[in-house]
Motif scaffolding. Structure first.
Motif, PDB file in Angstrom:
ATOM      1  N   THR A   7       0.620  -1.417  -0.221  1.00  0.00           N
ATOM      2  CA  THR A   7       0.194  -0.029  -0.124  1.00  0.00           C
ATOM      3  C   THR A   7       1.168   1.094  -0.027  1.00  0.00           C
ATOM      4  N   THR A   8       1.950   1.615   1.181  1.00  0.00           N
ATOM      5  CA  THR A   8       2.275   2.008   0.546  1.00  0.00           C
ATOM      6  C   THR A   8       3.634   2.291  -0.387  1.00  0.00           C
ATOM      7  N   ALA A   9       4.345   1.022  -0.832  1.00  0.00           N
ATOM      8  CA  ALA A   9       4.403   2.221  -2.654  1.00  0.00           C
ATOM      9  C   ALA A   9       3.741   2.265  -3.615  1.00  0.00           C
ATOM     10  N   LEU A  10       1.938   1.814  -3.320  1.00  0.00           N
ATOM     11  CA  LEU A  10       1.855   2.231  -4.181  1.00  0.00           C
ATOM     12  C   LEU A  10       1.024   3.861  -3.926  1.00  0.00           C
ATOM     13  N   GLN A  11       0.573   4.266  -2.487  1.00  0.00           N
ATOM     14  CA  GLN A  11       0.710   5.183  -2.248  1.00  0.00           C
ATOM     15  C   GLN A  11       2.335   6.449  -3.129  1.00  0.00           C
ATOM     16  N   VAL A  12       2.928   5.613  -2.747  1.00  0.00           N
ATOM     17  CA  VAL A  12       4.453   6.721  -3.431  1.00  0.00           C
ATOM     18  C   VAL A  12       3.702   6.713  -5.095  1.00  0.00           C
ATOM     19  N   LEU A  13       4.087   6.191  -5.528  1.00  0.00           N
ATOM     20  CA  LEU A  13       3.906   5.592  -7.013  1.00  0.00           C
ATOM     21  C   LEU A  13       3.065   6.945  -7.098  1.00  0.00           C
ATOM     22  N   GLU A  14       1.714   6.779  -6.758  1.00  0.00           N
ATOM     23  CA  GLU A  14       0.259   7.868  -6.903  1.00  0.00           C
ATOM     24  C   GLU A  14       0.966   9.496  -6.727  1.00  0.00           C
ATOM     25  N   ASP A  15       1.507   9.327  -5.845  1.00  0.00           N
ATOM     26  CA  ASP A  15       2.084  10.705  -6.013  1.00  0.00           C
ATOM     27  C   ASP A  15       3.110  11.037  -7.291  1.00  0.00           C
ATOM     28  N   LEU A  16       3.861   9.781  -7.609  1.00  0.00           N
ATOM     29  CA  LEU A  16       5.494  10.639  -8.721  1.00  0.00           C
ATOM     30  C   LEU A  16       4.475  10.103  -9.484  1.00  0.00           C
ATOM     31  N   GLY A  17       3.241  11.232  -9.976  1.00  0.00           N
ATOM     32  CA  GLY A  17       1.974  10.511 -11.353  1.00  0.00           C
ATOM     33  C   GLY A  17       1.654   9.301 -11.863  1.00  0.00           C
ATOM     34  N   TRP A  18       1.822   8.303 -11.683  1.00  0.00           N
ATOM     35  CA  TRP A  18       1.055   7.240 -11.797  1.00  0.00           C
ATOM     36  C   TRP A  18      -0.142   7.169 -11.562  1.00  0.00           C
ATOM     37  N   GLU A  19      -0.613   6.161 -12.175  1.00  0.00           N
ATOM     38  CA  GLU A  19      -2.396   5.439 -11.901  1.00  0.00           C
ATOM     39  C   GLU A  19      -2.565   4.673 -10.899  1.00  0.00           C
ATOM     40  N   ALA A  20      -2.593   4.783  -9.192  1.00  0.00           N
ATOM     41  CA  ALA A  20      -2.426   3.358  -9.337  1.00  0.00           C
ATOM     42  C   ALA A  20      -4.007   2.310  -8.881  1.00  0.00           C
ATOM     43  N   ILE A  21      -4.038   1.346  -8.987  1.00  0.00           N
ATOM     44  CA  ILE A  21      -4.747   0.189  -8.194  1.00  0.00           C
ATOM     45  C   ILE A  21      -4.346  -0.766  -7.674  1.00  0.00           C
ATOM     46  N   ASP A  22      -5.465  -1.038  -7.173  1.00  0.00           N
ATOM     47  CA  ASP A  22      -5.332  -2.171  -6.066  1.00  0.00           C
ATOM     48  C   ASP A  22      -6.029  -3.033  -6.252  1.00  0.00           C
ATOM     49  N   ASN A  23      -5.343  -4.768  -6.541  1.00  0.00           N
ATOM     50  CA  ASN A  23      -5.465  -6.045  -6.399  1.00  0.00           C
ATOM     51  C   ASN A  23      -7.428  -5.559  -7.125  1.00  0.00           C
ATOM     52  N   ILE A  43       0.876   3.268 -15.374  1.00  0.00           N
ATOM     53  CA  ILE A  43      -0.005   2.278 -14.521  1.00  0.00           C
ATOM     54  C   ILE A  43       0.435   1.348 -13.228  1.00  0.00           C
ATOM     55  N   ALA A  44       0.445   1.830 -12.218  1.00  0.00           N
ATOM     56  CA  ALA A  44       0.868   0.294 -10.944  1.00  0.00           C
ATOM     57  C   ALA A  44      -0.713  -0.322 -10.516  1.00  0.00           C
ATOM     58  N   ILE A  45       0.091  -1.190 -10.979  1.00  0.00           N
ATOM     59  CA  ILE A  45      -0.933  -2.860 -10.924  1.00  0.00           C
ATOM     60  C   ILE A  45      -0.976  -3.397  -9.154  1.00  0.00           C
ATOM     61  N   GLY A  46      -1.336  -3.385  -7.975  1.00  0.00           N
ATOM     62  CA  GLY A  46      -1.204  -3.844  -7.062  1.00  0.00           C
ATOM     63  C   GLY A  46      -1.903  -5.163  -6.798  1.00  0.00           C
ATOM     64  N   ARG A 144      13.708   4.783  -6.577  1.00  0.00           N
ATOM     65  CA  ARG A 144      13.886   3.466  -8.371  1.00  0.00           C
ATOM     66  C   ARG A 144      13.277   3.922  -9.482  1.00  0.00           C
ATOM     67  N   PHE A 145      11.497   4.790  -8.490  1.00  0.00           N
ATOM     68  CA  PHE A 145      10.362   4.909  -9.894  1.00  0.00           C
ATOM     69  C   PHE A 145      10.620   6.208  -9.545  1.00  0.00           C
ATOM     70  N   GLY A 146      11.165   7.651  -9.383  1.00  0.00           N
ATOM     71  CA  GLY A 146      10.932   8.711  -9.463  1.00  0.00           C
ATOM     72  C   GLY A 146      11.437   9.854 -10.784  1.00  0.00           C
ATOM     73  N   LYS A 147      12.578   9.028 -11.036  1.00  0.00           N
ATOM     74  CA  LYS A 147      12.928   9.792 -11.908  1.00  0.00           C
ATOM     75  C   LYS A 147      13.019   8.863 -13.910  1.00  0.00           C
ATOM     76  N   SER A 148      13.125   8.970 -14.758  1.00  0.00           N
ATOM     77  CA  SER A 148      12.390   8.696 -16.198  1.00  0.00           C
ATOM     78  C   SER A 148      13.665   8.358 -16.718  1.00  0.00           C
ATOM     79  N   ARG A 149      13.786   7.336 -17.502  1.00  0.00           N
ATOM     80  CA  ARG A 149      15.045   6.454 -17.686  1.00  0.00           C
ATOM     81  C   ARG A 149      16.250   7.588 -18.548  1.00  0.00           C
ATOM     82  N   ASP A 150      15.803   8.449 -18.688  1.00  0.00           N
ATOM     83  CA  ASP A 150      16.054  10.031 -19.886  1.00  0.00           C
ATOM     84  C   ASP A 150      17.473  10.424 -18.985  1.00  0.00           C
ATOM     85  N   ARG A 151      16.846  10.237 -17.877  1.00  0.00           N
ATOM     86  CA  ARG A 151      18.069  11.273 -16.575  1.00  0.00           C
ATOM     87  C   ARG A 151      19.057  10.252 -15.930  1.00  0.00           C
TER      88      ARG A 151
END
Length: 283
Positions: A7-23, A43-46, A144-151
């Motif tokens: 849940t914590t991991a998904l919340q961080v991804l959501e804060d980073l601009g991901w669309e987080a969906i759990d279960n 999209i982050a699917i947990g 791990r997920f806050g920066k895009s790969r071109d950075r």
């Protein structure tokens, strides 16, 4: 694992601009990805053992099928935690474990671990939260997920004490306990690797210069190669017995070497604030 921090991991991804969906129902996974194909946000699917239709083999099969699509890029993350720490968390919160039913919490954890083992082995990224507080897991996810790969790749250099436990997230680890221990020099004991007197003591050790030169060459050789593999992060750890002298100085010197080579490492000294303790300093 349930209770490991999904849940914590998904919340961080959501804060980073991901669309987080759990279960999310697994049978609808392909439809969801197809429907969201035009969206720019990732999209982050947990999911865990409570997810409807949960079956590790089916999950792996569906994801591998999606990965074959040219317009889909998948990353598989497994969040783990030791059995003892999970049991402590459940006992502390008094929440029921989803697979415990009429048995003790430890039995539910054991059953879930056996069920999830194929997913753990299959995952590209593993985060073990056994020794991570919530804010530390949040930091790991942002790194791990806050920066895009071109950075630029995020490089963290840390010092730690073996007597106080291994760091859970080190990609490269260097053991500096072969050097003479400043702890046993009375006038240096209360100082740290940030102090000039300790630095001078370590540099006088005949084993330091050749070993650190080799470490520096290794880092300068490997970091560009890690970057070429689209690594968004790299954690380098230097350890000594107590984490206050040799590892601290080595981490600072390594950071200096990398800065001179054009990198921008962050330096973290995990045990710098700990008081010196003779029983811990065996070497």
């Amino acid at each position: 694992m349930s209770g490991a921090g999904k849940t914590t991991a998904l919340q961080v991804l959501e804060d980073l601009g991901w669309e987080a969906i759990d279960n999310f129902p697994l049978r609808l996974l392909a439809s969801l990805v197809d429907a969201e194909a035009e969206r720019q946000a990732p999209i982050a699917i947990g999911f865990d053992s409570r997810t409807r239709g949960f079956a590790p083999a089916d999950i792996i099969e569906q994801c591998e099928g999606l990965a074959d699509q040219s317009d889909v890029e998948l990353t598989h993350l497994f969040i783990d935690c030791s059995d003892g720490e999970l049991e402590r968390r459940y006992n502390e919160t008094r929440r029921p474990h989803p697979m415990a039913r009429e048995r003790p919490v430890a039995g539910g954890i054991k059953a879930e671990r056996e069920l999830l083992e194929p997913l753990r082995n299959w995952a590209e990224i593993l985060i073990d939260t056994s020794e991570l507080a919530t804010n530390q897991l949040q930091q790991v996810m942002r790194e791990r997920f806050g920066k895009s790969r071109d950075r630029e790749m995020t490089v963290t250099i840390s010092s730690f004490g073996f007597a106080r436990g291994l760091p859970p997230l080190a990609d490269l680890l260097f053991d500096m306990r072969f050097l003479d221990n400043p702890h046993w020099v009375p006038e240096l004991r209360e100082l740290t690797g940030l102090d000039a007197a300790v630095a001078h003591h370590i540099e006088r050790d005949p084993g330091f210069a050749p070993a650190f030169s080799q470490i520096s060459r290794t880092l300068l050789e490997l970091l560009p190669r890690y970057g070429a593999q689209d690594r968004g992060y790299l954690n380098i750890a230097f350890g000594c017995t107590g984490g206050r002298h040799r590892s601290v100085y080595s981490a600072e010197r390594a950071a200096q070497v990398l800065r001179e080579a054009g990198f921008s490492p962050t330096v973290v000294h995990r045990n710098l604030g700990n008081r010196p303790a003779d029983p811990l300093e065996r070497s």
